[in-house]
Write an enzyme that holds these catalytic residues in place. Structure first.
Site, mmCIF file in Angstrom:
data_model
loop_
_atom_site.group_PDB
_atom_site.id
_atom_site.type_symbol
_atom_site.label_atom_id
_atom_site.label_comp_id
_atom_site.label_asym_id
_atom_site.label_seq_id
_atom_site.Cartn_x
_atom_site.Cartn_y
_atom_site.Cartn_z
ATOM 1 N N ASP A 39 0.807 -1.126 -0.051
ATOM 2 C CA ASP A 39 -0.072 0.074 0.007
ATOM 3 C C ASP A 39 0.916 1.290 0.088
ATOM 4 O O ASP A 39 1.423 1.728 -0.995
ATOM 5 C CB ASP A 39 -0.879 -0.173 1.259
ATOM 6 C CG ASP A 39 -1.964 0.732 1.346
ATOM 7 O OD1 ASP A 39 -1.825 2.134 1.223
ATOM 8 O OD2 ASP A 39 -2.901 0.319 1.886
ATOM 9 N N ASP A 66 -8.356 -9.143 6.059
ATOM 10 C CA ASP A 66 -9.306 -9.075 7.031
ATOM 11 C C ASP A 66 -9.688 -7.565 7.197
ATOM 12 O O ASP A 66 -9.206 -6.747 6.632
ATOM 13 C CB ASP A 66 -8.723 -9.529 8.472
ATOM 14 C CG ASP A 66 -7.911 -8.379 8.866
ATOM 15 O OD1 ASP A 66 -6.922 -8.024 8.197
ATOM 16 O OD2 ASP A 66 -8.126 -8.130 10.078
HETATM 17 P P1 5GP Z 1 1.802 -0.400 3.985
HETATM 18 O O1 5GP Z 1 2.119 -0.792 2.510
HETATM 19 O O2 5GP Z 1 1.001 0.766 3.673
HETATM 20 O O3 5GP Z 1 2.900 -0.185 5.019
HETATM 21 O O4 5GP Z 1 1.065 -1.356 4.623
HETATM 22 C C1 5GP Z 1 0.486 -2.573 3.886
HETATM 23 C C2 5GP Z 1 -0.453 -3.213 4.911
HETATM 24 O O5 5GP Z 1 -1.736 -2.565 4.983
HETATM 25 C C3 5GP Z 1 -0.848 -4.578 4.273
HETATM 26 O O6 5GP Z 1 0.130 -5.970 4.301
HETATM 27 C C4 5GP Z 1 -2.292 -5.093 4.833
HETATM 28 O O7 5GP Z 1 -2.050 -5.541 6.278
HETATM 29 C C5 5GP Z 1 -2.810 -3.363 5.017
HETATM 30 N N1 5GP Z 1 -3.764 -3.004 3.936
HETATM 31 C C6 5GP Z 1 -3.481 -2.237 3.118
HETATM 32 N N2 5GP Z 1 -4.455 -2.118 2.449
HETATM 33 C C7 5GP Z 1 -5.547 -3.186 2.802
HETATM 34 C C8 5GP Z 1 -6.802 -3.350 2.276
HETATM 35 O O8 5GP Z 1 -7.459 -2.916 1.318
HETATM 36 N N3 5GP Z 1 -7.531 -4.487 2.935
HETATM 37 C C9 5GP Z 1 -6.987 -4.748 3.777
HETATM 38 N N4 5GP Z 1 -7.541 -6.006 4.778
HETATM 39 N N5 5GP Z 1 -5.534 -4.549 4.209
HETATM 40 C C10 5GP Z 1 -4.806 -3.761 3.889
#
Ligand code: 5GP
Length: 190
Positions: free
Chosen positions: A104, A160
């Site tokens: 993300d 989740d």
């Molecule tokens: P980032 O890349 O922002 O540090 O974090 C990514 C994490 O955010 C992913 O591993 C997941 O756990 C959570 N995440 C991001 N987008 C989503 C989404 O649309 N749904 C879910 N369930 N988790 C998400």
């Protein structure tokens, strides 16, 4: 594709679409890592469904290990993670493939890759099933990407919402009724 009378407002990826893409990812990984005895590393818990299917789509020898982390509040210390469970194997000199469910902002992955790189693997690449590139805050090389997703909160196939919906075989966007339970129906877009 609407899914009425359900906590899911739209199905974004069907079970069959995911199955086909995971098979293709497994074949690409097997071709690239033949003879290298790679170590697949996943972060609990979101990755478990993807990891289980991906493992069975890779017809070469490999081993697998898991980390567990807890993220600090995104607003407090973005990208900072606390290790709840470390890897059980040494990665020094190993060809490591980091398997992610979702990238993300990329901040969590960036922190984890830096930590793993300090352990001197022979190589370190990333395979993510889902990518939301529009939300990226740090530049990250992703060697294998399953699907690019729009900026919507999705659940299913291991992902989740408050620990629910991981068992859905498809990936869907949560309905506004679930995300905003107090809102009046006329205020909800979908
Ligand atoms: P980032 O890349 O922002 O540090 O974090 C990514 C994490 O955010 C992913 O591993 C997941 O756990 C959570 N995440 C991001 N987008 C989503 C989404 O649309 N749904 C879910 N369930 N988790 C998400």
């Amino acid at each position: 594709m609407p899914a009425s009378a359900s906590p899911i407002s739209d199905i974004l990826l069907t079970e069959a679409q995911i199955r086909r893409r995971v098979s293709a990812l497994g074949a690409a990984i097997a071709a690239d890592y033949a003879g290298l005895d790679p170590l697949l590393v996943g972060v609990l818990r979101g990755v478990i469904v993807f990891m289980a299917d991906l493992m069975r789509a890779i017809p070469i020898p490999f081993t697998v290990d898991f980390l567990a982390i807890s993220s600090y509040g995104a607003q407090v210390r973005p990208g900072q993670v606390r290790l709840l469970k470390d890897l059980e194997s040494s990665i020094e000199g190993r060809h490591v493939l980091f398997v992610e469910d979702m990238v993300d902002t990329g901040l969590t992955l960036h922190t984890l890759l830096r930590m793993l790189n300090e352990r001197r693997p022979a190589s370190l690449h990333v395979c993510t099933l889902f990518d939301k590139p529009r939300l990226r805050l740090v530049k990250l090389p992703l060697r294998y990407v399953g699907f690019e997703l729009p900026d919507r909160y999705v659940v299913g196939y291991g992902l989740d919402y408050h620990q629910q919906y991981r068992n859905l075989p498809f990936v869907g966007a949560l309905s506004a009724q679930v995300l905003l339970p107090g809102a009046a129906p006329e205020d909800l877009a979908s």
